[in-house]
Design an enzyme around this catalytic site. Structure first.
Site, PDB file in Angstrom:
ATOM      1  N   ASP A 298      18.893  23.861  -1.626  1.00 19.60           N
ATOM      2  CA  ASP A 298      19.905  24.781  -2.115  1.00 19.60           C
ATOM      3  C   ASP A 298      19.402  26.207  -1.898  1.00 19.60           C
ATOM      4  O   ASP A 298      18.191  26.425  -1.733  1.00 19.60           O
ATOM      5  CB  ASP A 298      20.162  24.516  -3.595  1.00 19.60           C
ATOM      6  CG  ASP A 298      21.317  25.341  -4.140  1.00 19.60           C
ATOM      7  OD1 ASP A 298      22.205  25.696  -3.346  1.00 19.60           O
ATOM      8  OD2 ASP A 298      21.322  25.631  -5.344  1.00 19.60           O
TER       9      ASP A 298
ATOM     10  N   ASP B  87      23.847  19.429  -7.339  1.00 16.07           N
ATOM     11  CA  ASP B  87      22.730  18.929  -6.545  1.00 16.07           C
ATOM     12  C   ASP B  87      22.330  17.502  -6.922  1.00 16.07           C
ATOM     13  O   ASP B  87      21.589  16.857  -6.184  1.00 16.07           O
ATOM     14  CB  ASP B  87      21.500  19.833  -6.737  1.00 16.07           C
ATOM     15  CG  ASP B  87      21.755  21.239  -6.246  1.00 16.07           C
ATOM     16  OD1 ASP B  87      22.149  21.389  -5.081  1.00 16.07           O
ATOM     17  OD2 ASP B  87      21.571  22.186  -7.023  1.00 16.07           O
TER      18      ASP B  87
ATOM     19  N   GLU C  32      -8.800  -7.279  -4.763  1.00 16.38           N
ATOM     20  CA  GLU C  32      -8.239  -7.244  -6.127  1.00 16.38           C
ATOM     21  C   GLU C  32      -8.203  -5.833  -6.697  1.00 16.38           C
ATOM     22  O   GLU C  32      -7.396  -5.532  -7.571  1.00 16.38           O
ATOM     23  CB  GLU C  32      -9.061  -8.155  -7.062  1.00 16.38           C
ATOM     24  CG  GLU C  32      -8.913  -9.631  -6.795  1.00 16.38           C
ATOM     25  CD  GLU C  32      -9.880 -10.134  -5.725  1.00 16.38           C
ATOM     26  OE1 GLU C  32      -9.876 -11.337  -5.460  1.00 16.38           O
ATOM     27  OE2 GLU C  32     -10.635  -9.306  -5.162  1.00 16.38           O
TER      28      GLU C  32
ATOM     29  N   GLU D  65     -18.702 -10.226   2.380  1.00 15.40           N
ATOM     30  CA  GLU D  65     -18.368 -11.230   1.371  1.00 15.40           C
ATOM     31  C   GLU D  65     -17.998 -12.562   2.017  1.00 15.40           C
ATOM     32  O   GLU D  65     -18.258 -13.634   1.453  1.00 15.40           O
ATOM     33  CB  GLU D  65     -17.192 -10.742   0.505  1.00 15.40           C
ATOM     34  CG  GLU D  65     -17.540  -9.609  -0.442  1.00 15.40           C
ATOM     35  CD  GLU D  65     -16.316  -9.012  -1.121  1.00 15.40           C
ATOM     36  OE1 GLU D  65     -16.482  -8.107  -1.934  1.00 15.40           O
ATOM     37  OE2 GLU D  65     -15.186  -9.469  -0.816  1.00 15.40           O
TER      38      GLU D  65
ATOM     39  N   THR E 159     -18.376  -2.997  -8.696  1.00  9.97           N
ATOM     40  CA  THR E 159     -19.137  -1.941  -8.024  1.00  9.97           C
ATOM     41  C   THR E 159     -18.276  -1.097  -7.088  1.00  9.97           C
ATOM     42  O   THR E 159     -18.575   0.082  -6.857  1.00  9.97           O
ATOM     43  CB  THR E 159     -20.310  -2.551  -7.236  1.00  9.97           C
ATOM     44  OG1 THR E 159     -19.799  -3.485  -6.282  1.00  9.97           O
ATOM     45  CG2 THR E 159     -21.262  -3.271  -8.176  1.00  9.97           C
TER      46      THR E 159
END
Length: 923
Positions: free
Chosen positions: A332, A653, A290, A718, A748
């Site tokens: 250029d 340009d 996330e 996790e 964290t």
């Protein structure tokens, strides 16, 4: 005949009476009624945007990316299944990230927005037979208006009368030299070359004229190029495409894992369907990073800030990373690689050649003067040439408003170069003009290609000064000045002078001849200067010498080009200048070798797309190109798989800037159309800033990979608790709750990840080739490191922490608790172990192969502040009662902190050992 069907060239050719009839006007101009009717019909003389930017659309786009949509859905599902806090947290992160992205891009856009000020505010027109001043926006086709030196030109117009008119068309053509204009028609070489037509957005630098407006507003060439630019589609940046791909990959993995765990929870653990769905959602949340979008956005914003300090203003955040991918720069010449400032660098005299430096004249390697002016009494021929250069001159140099500001040139760059040449020698221009007052002038015209002025000398005798094209002056000279003496001009002298001129031309330099004539009343010369004409004055001249000039390269360009070559970035010059000048400049500054192929605009027009794609693969220079051809060159490179940056400052340009993967406009000399089309603006017009920006872009990409590695490595610890729960059929309670997973992802992890985004460039970042077009942010190396190395170690340690707490409370003799104080303590320690493993990961991710100690363990303060924050946040979750209930945590004892503090040190040392082995293997 409908005048709208006639081209500009056709209108320029018409006889005067037919021309006035065609535009339904006359030499006395339009009537007020005619002008009002035409203004209603054709509209105001302004450059309009075909699509106005919608602030609402710009705001909403930050909430509709794939990752953002996935987070919206995840938050909705969380709230639908009763996890209100989780859903609100996910949505809050999405809102904060979207608002920040909008604010950052809006701030950058606001800094670059400006009014279209290339057209002047007022124009003097003839209306109702009288000259009047009107707003330039009210100018219409058929209006007769006047042009004076210094005026910006308000419309495409045909010249009806002109006196020594010269126009700077570099904004359209890229050509650095002013162009002569007159009332008589001549086709000229290339586009915008009709001798009796001037174009909107260009500037008159010398002379006066009366002209009739042909086209105004969006119908002008200026407007047509702006329209071409606006109609081009915005291309998706490589980073945006890569993030979309990464989001799809991660989303697919997360959803598949969620489905697997949903089915397994029902059949293995025998959970109810609703509870199984919540469990599966936890797994999805665990695998979806996330924090990826916020960290990417903030990292890019940090890159924008750093680049702004290096004079590069980025309008779109994703452009920062795109720069790092650049493989080709279409640049250029005038004003980009060069200074757009004519400078005399040699003075050629028959008996001496002087090389002009920034400080003075260099003769045979010896500086003739440094702090003090050269003693011109010892060099009479040079003194005379300098006097002619200063006095046979209609240009004025006005000092800047501040000592740091550049002086303003009122006239032509060529004449300004001659004034600066005289100033460098120590001559006081005002005193010189007072000592030699001008009494007569024969103005420059494009047929003679020379200018003559007559001055009174201090002794009271008039003198004639002439400067102009060499061939014309040699044709009317019969003597030459050498060693302070005049002698007959011989064929050998002419051959020697022409050889010198051809030598300089071969080096891309331009020569101008200087000549004088004594006012002796002989050979048809009148006794009164007022009676002097071109016919009786410009003959029997004494040739003095040549001034040799060029638009010099920027001083820093050499190092910048060398860096591009080391980084395997090709530079392709695309200019409106002549082939000879273009190749000379490109070779001199090291863009190409002298074997490079030069393709002109006419040759390009005849080339097929396939031929052009083949041509741009080799050493090539494009010269005399028209505006619509520039983006063909960009497209050809893109078809070859290149990521193209296109630089420029002029209106011509803009289409290429828009088409390119990243357009880079000049902020000081750039036109508003070019700035509007570009993705990045150089506030100092310095090509070297592009190289610094590319280095920053490469660093940003490297840092993106670093914090992607950092964010993803926590997914494994996790997910492992849920795997343990699943395969134990529920005997091992979930060691980590969904809110605790979200704490790691959004709390964290966030600041240390942002700290990695601020990591400085690792050594050698510009000595590597651009990464392959098919390279991806998430590659096998990152997946292995994140999941099979960092993630695996963190999973083992966090699982040990979970069982350690349970062991302290009687496990395995006592069954693992699924609730109560022991369970809360165990989940708290599992969360804390993951956080402390992430501290080690933040340190380890700072370098890819180099030792973190070699770059300074504490050199990145952002990472360490992030570490302090995550420890503080963890402590808050443990000790603040409200947060304890929300996140299923509890206070831990001192011995537990000692255990946690011991985790990072061995992890850092183990990773340092691995990096040392890799360095040894790569050595």
């Amino acid at each position: 005949m409908d005048k709208s069907r006639l081209t500009t060239d056709a209108l320029a050719k018409l006889p005067t009476d037919q021309f006035y009839q065609q535009l339904q006007t006359s030499q006395h101009g339009l009537s007020s009624q005619q002008a009002a009717a035409l203004l209603t019909k054709v509209g105001p003389n302004t450059i309009q945007q075909t699509k106005s930017r919608s602030q609402l659309k710009a705001f909403l786009k930050n909430f509709t990316s794939l990752m953002a949509l996935l987070l919206w859905v995840s938050g909705f599902i969380a709230m639908f299944t009763g996890m209100i806090e989780l859903g609100i947290a996910i949505w809050a992160v999405n809102l904060i990230n979207g608002c920040f992205s909008f604010w950052q891009e809006h701030a950058a856009q606001k800094a670059t927005d400006s009014l279209k000020e290339m057209l002047p505010t007022y124009t003097h027109v003839i209306r109702d037979g009288a000259t009047t001043q009107i707003n330039a926006t009210d100018l219409v086709p058929g209006d007769v208006f006047t042009i004076q030196a210094g005026n910006s030109i308000s419309a495409d117009a045909r010249i009806m009368q002109a006196t020594a008119l010269q126009v700077d068309e570099s904004a359209l053509t890229g050509e650095s030299l002013a162009v002569d204009k007159r009332a008589a028609y001549a086709k000229g070489d290339g586009k915008f070359a009709e001798s009796n037509v001037v174009y909107a957005g260009t500037v008159a630098v010398n002379g006066t004229a009366t002209a009739v407006a042909l086209q105004t507003g969006m119908q002008t060439e200026f407007g047509q190029i702006a329209t071409l630019t606006q109609h081009q589609k915005n291309t998706v940046s490589p980073l945006t495409a890569e993030l979309d791909r990464l989001t799809r990959q991660i989303s697919l993995i997360a959803i598949l894992i969620g489905v697997i765990f949903f089915i397994a929870a029902i059949f293995f653990v025998h959970y109810p369907v609703a509870k199984s769905f919540v469990f599966a959602l936890g797994m999805i949340v665990a695998f979806i990073p996330e924090g990826l979008l916020p960290t990417v956005t903030l990292s890019l914003a940090q890159g924008v800030t750093r680049m702004s300090k290096k004079h590069a203003l980025v309008k779109e955040l994703s452009s920062v990373e795109t720069l790092g991918e650049t493989t080709v720069i279409c640049s250029d010449k005038t004003g980009t690689l060069t200074q757009n400032q004519m400078t005399i660098n040699h003075v050629w005299l028959p008996d001496q050649i002087y090389k002009v430096s920034g400080q003075g004249y260099v003769n045979n390697g010896q500086l003739l003067y440094q702090q003090q002016p050269v003693d011109l009494t010892t060099a009479p021929d040079l003194a005379l040439l300098l006097r002619v250069a200063a006095l046979d001159n209609d240009t004025e140099i006005q000092p800047g408003k501040t000592p740091q500001a550049k002086p303003k040139i009122m006239g032509t760059p060529t004449e300004a170069a001659h004034l600066i040449l005289a100033q460098k020698s120590g001559l006081d221009l005002k005193q010189l003009a007072d000592r030699y007052p001008r009494v007569q002038e024969l103005p420059f015209d494009s047929d003679r290609k020379r200018m003559t002025t007559i001055h009174t000398q201090p002794a009271g005798q008039p003198v004639i000064y002439v400067k102009g094209a060499l061939d014309g002056i040699l044709a009317i000279s019969d003597t030459i000045l050498e060693h302070g003496q005049r002698r007959p001009l011989t064929d050998a002298d002419i051959q020697r002078i022409n050889a010198a001129n051809q030598h300089y031309a071969g080096e891309g330099l331009r020569s101008m001849a200087i000549a004088t004539r004594a006012f002796d009343g002989q050979a048809g010369l009148p006794s009164d200067p007022a009676d002097c004409t071109i016919e009786n004055t410009e003959q029997h001249l004494t040739f003095v010498g040549l001034t040799v000039m060029a638009d010099p390269p920027r001083p820093e360009i050499y190092d910048a080009v060398a860096k591009c070559h080391r980084a395997n970035i090709r530079i392709i010059m695309v200019t409106g200048d002549s082939p000879l000048t273009a190749k000379s400049v490109a070779t001199k500054i090291g863009i190409t070798s002298d074997q490079a192929r030069v393709i002109t605009g006419d040759e390009l027009a005849a080339m097929s797309a396939t031929d052009l794609q083949a041509a741009v693969k080799g050493e090539v220079i494009f010269a005399r190109v028209a505006p619509e051809q520039k983006y063909r060159i960009v497209q050809a490179n893109q078809h070859n798989g290149e990521i193209v940056a296109s630089t420029g400052d002029g209106v011509n340009d803009a289409p290429a800037l828009k088409q390119a993967d990243i357009g880079i406009a000049m902020g000081v000399t750039g036109t508003d159309v070019a700035k509007d089309a570009a993705d990045m603006i150089l506030t100092d017009d310095n090509f070297a800033s592009i190289v610094a920006a590319i280095e920053e872009g490469r660093t940003v990409y490297s840092n993106l990979q670093k914090f992607l590695l950092y964010i993803l490595n926590s997914n494994v610890p996790e997910a492992v608790p849920s795997v343990l729960f699943l395969f134990s059929r529920g005997l091992i309670p979930l060691p980590l709750t969904v809110m605790q997973i979200l704490t790691v992802d959004l709390g964290t992890d966030m600041l240390p990840a942002l700290g990695l985004g601020a990591e400085k460039s690792e050594p050698g970042v510009m000595d590597q080739p651009p990464r392959a077009r098919n390279a991806h942010l998430l590659n096998k190396a990152i997946i292995w490191k994140a999941f099979g190395w960092y993630g695996l170690i963190a999973s083992i340690l966090s699982t040990v922490a979970y069982f350690f707490v349970n062991w302290l409370h009687g496990w395995p003799n006592v069954a693992l608790a699924g609730s109560g104080d022991t369970y809360i303590m165990a989940t708290t320690m599992t969360l804390a172990a993951i956080v402390f493993c992430q501290i080690a990961a933040a340190i380890n991710c700072r370098t890819k192969v180099n030792s973190v100690f070699s770059v300074g363990l504490f050199s990145n303060h952002h990472v360490w502040w992030g570490i302090i924050f995550e420890v503080g946040l963890l402590a808050a979750l443990m000790y603040i009662p409200v947060l304890q209930g929300l996140f299923n945590t509890t206070a831990i004892m001192g011995r537990d902190w000692l255990l946690l503090l011991s985790i990072p040190i061995p992890l850092v040392l183990i990773e340092e050992g691995r990096k040392a082995i890799v360095r040894q293997l790569n050595h």
